[in-house]
Scaffold this motif. Structure first.
Motif, PDB file in Angstrom:
ATOM      1  N   GLU A 120      -7.887  -1.177  -5.039  1.00  0.00           N
ATOM      2  CA  GLU A 120      -8.997  -1.941  -4.475  1.00  0.00           C
ATOM      3  C   GLU A 120      -9.673  -1.165  -3.341  1.00  0.00           C
ATOM      4  O   GLU A 120     -10.911  -1.113  -3.257  1.00  0.00           O
ATOM      5  CB  GLU A 120      -8.521  -3.304  -3.965  1.00  0.00           C
ATOM      6  N   THR A 121      -8.876  -0.531  -2.482  1.00  0.00           N
ATOM      7  CA  THR A 121      -9.440   0.262  -1.390  1.00  0.00           C
ATOM      8  C   THR A 121     -10.274   1.413  -1.935  1.00  0.00           C
ATOM      9  O   THR A 121     -11.381   1.692  -1.446  1.00  0.00           O
ATOM     10  CB  THR A 121      -8.317   0.815  -0.494  1.00  0.00           C
ATOM     11  N   LEU A 122      -9.751   2.066  -2.970  1.00  0.00           N
ATOM     12  CA  LEU A 122     -10.442   3.209  -3.569  1.00  0.00           C
ATOM     13  C   LEU A 122     -11.785   2.805  -4.171  1.00  0.00           C
ATOM     14  O   LEU A 122     -12.824   3.429  -3.894  1.00  0.00           O
ATOM     15  CB  LEU A 122      -9.552   3.832  -4.646  1.00  0.00           C
TER      16      LEU A 122
ATOM     17  N   ARG B 152       0.227   9.711  -0.744  1.00  0.00           N
ATOM     18  CA  ARG B 152      -1.091   9.867  -1.352  1.00  0.00           C
ATOM     19  C   ARG B 152      -1.425  11.350  -1.447  1.00  0.00           C
ATOM     20  O   ARG B 152      -1.580  12.019  -0.438  1.00  0.00           O
ATOM     21  CB  ARG B 152      -2.154   9.167  -0.507  1.00  0.00           C
TER      22      ARG B 152
ATOM     23  N   GLU C  65      -3.329  -2.730  -4.368  1.00  0.00           N
ATOM     24  CA  GLU C  65      -4.051  -2.678  -3.102  1.00  0.00           C
ATOM     25  C   GLU C  65      -4.761  -1.335  -2.900  1.00  0.00           C
ATOM     26  O   GLU C  65      -5.906  -1.297  -2.430  1.00  0.00           O
ATOM     27  CB  GLU C  65      -3.091  -2.955  -1.945  1.00  0.00           C
ATOM     28  N   SER C  66      -4.082  -0.244  -3.229  1.00  0.00           N
ATOM     29  CA  SER C  66      -4.730   1.053  -3.022  1.00  0.00           C
ATOM     30  C   SER C  66      -5.887   1.259  -3.991  1.00  0.00           C
ATOM     31  O   SER C  66      -6.884   1.912  -3.655  1.00  0.00           O
ATOM     32  CB  SER C  66      -3.713   2.198  -3.153  1.00  0.00           C
TER      33      SER C  66
ATOM     34  N   PRO D 112       0.829  -1.207   0.000  1.00  0.00           N
ATOM     35  CA  PRO D 112       0.000   0.000   0.000  1.00  0.00           C
ATOM     36  C   PRO D 112       0.858   1.249   0.000  1.00  0.00           C
ATOM     37  O   PRO D 112       1.965   1.275   0.548  1.00  0.00           O
ATOM     38  CB  PRO D 112      -0.806  -0.119   1.300  1.00  0.00           C
TER      39      PRO D 112
ATOM     40  N   SER E 209     -19.468   1.310  -2.108  1.00  0.00           N
ATOM     41  CA  SER E 209     -19.926   0.870  -0.790  1.00  0.00           C
ATOM     42  C   SER E 209     -21.440   0.736  -0.689  1.00  0.00           C
ATOM     43  O   SER E 209     -21.955   0.022   0.172  1.00  0.00           O
ATOM     44  CB  SER E 209     -19.431   1.836   0.289  1.00  0.00           C
TER      45      SER E 209
ATOM     46  N   ARG F 162     -13.583   0.059  -3.722  1.00  0.00           N
ATOM     47  CA  ARG F 162     -14.541  -0.480  -2.750  1.00  0.00           C
ATOM     48  C   ARG F 162     -15.257   0.651  -2.013  1.00  0.00           C
ATOM     49  O   ARG F 162     -16.446   0.549  -1.705  1.00  0.00           O
ATOM     50  CB  ARG F 162     -13.860  -1.419  -1.752  1.00  0.00           C
ATOM     51  N   ALA F 163     -14.536   1.727  -1.724  1.00  0.00           N
ATOM     52  CA  ALA F 163     -15.173   2.878  -1.088  1.00  0.00           C
ATOM     53  C   ALA F 163     -16.210   3.503  -2.018  1.00  0.00           C
ATOM     54  O   ALA F 163     -17.298   3.900  -1.581  1.00  0.00           O
ATOM     55  CB  ALA F 163     -14.122   3.909  -0.687  1.00  0.00           C
TER      56      ALA F 163
END
Length: 262
Positions: free
Chosen positions: A151-153, A10, A148-149, A4, A159, A155-156
């Protein structure tokens, strides 16, 4: 698997856009919507409140707020927004979309089913009698992402969907990323921040003035007399704003867009 990105790597929402939206001096701000925009407002030194519910009446007294910043959509009740703004206060709007001129951004939005703001997202504000002239600026900025980042982005962003549908769209986005073969080097996510602001009208038929102005200094067109600049419009060392062409263009239209993208 990619590692990450560290928080300091970021990039936040552009500070230059924050200065244009809210002003250079500290303000009392209500932020509705995007946590990225809220975080940038806090970093800039503003007193930021974030109500738990963004629908219905705002939980603040009349004329108690300098600026209301709404991202990811226009507030439901513009009458109520005008109620909480102090004389000279203003409403600021932000639509932060991926740059549709970049092929990989267009493909990602198709994978996610993202709806991009239309040509005139602030038109209800233009027609609202509680606010004066609507100013507009846009900024482009880039966000580095890896497996990974990303996927986090996404998914948010997804949501609000059912878990199964969210997983399906996330898998499609990650497959698109893998198809580009960037590996640990990651990619650049292209964003366009389309920003709008309008000062609240204190009395019918009276031209509004901003917090940093005196009412007598402004003409009926909303500009200061004798070429005197409004304080919030004073030139500062900012990134040069860009005007975004509403027509989607392919990367072949400009050599400047042929940067690591297909």
């Amino acid at each position: 698997m990619d590692t990450p990105l560290a928080p300091q790597d970021r990039p936040t929402f552009p500070a230059e856009a924050v200065a244009w939206l809210v002003g250079a001096s500290a303000r009392t701000v209500v932020s509705l919507g995007s946590p990225e925009v809220t975080a940038a407002l806090v970093v800039a030194g503003h007193d930021v409140a974030t109500p738990q519910a963004t629908r219905g009446r705002l939980p603040y007294p009349d004329r108690s707020v300098d600026v209301v910043v709404a991202s990811r959509g226009l507030p439901d009740d513009l009458d109520d927004v005008a109620r909480v703004l102090r004389p000279g206060g203003h409403l600021a709007l932000v639509w932060n979309d991926r740059d549709q001129r970049i092929p990989w951004a267009r493909k990602l939005d198709r994978c996610l089913g993202t709806e991009v703001a239309g040509d005139e997202p602030a038109s209800p504000l233009v027609l609202c009698p509680h606010f004066g002239f609507v100013s507009e600026q846009s900024w482009r900025w880039w966000e580095p992402v890896n497996h990974e980042s990303l996927e986090t982005l996404v998914r948010a962003e997804l949501s609000g969907l059912a878990l199964e549908e969210c997983d399906r769209r996330v898998a499609a986005a990650l497959a698109l990323y893998a198809d580009y073969g960037r590996g640990a080097d990651g990619m650049q996510m292209p964003w366009v921040a389309r920003c709008y602001k309008a000062t609240v009208v204190e009395r019918p038929w009276q031209a509004p003035h901003s917090i940093d102005e005196h009412p007598g200094e402004q003409g009926v067109d909303g500009r200061a007399h004798h070429g005197k600049p409004v304080a919030d419009e004073k030139p500062v060392d900012l990134l040069e704003p860009v005007v975004v062409d509403p027509e989607v263009q392919d990367a072949s239209d400009s050599d400047l867009l042929l940067i690591d993208f297909r």
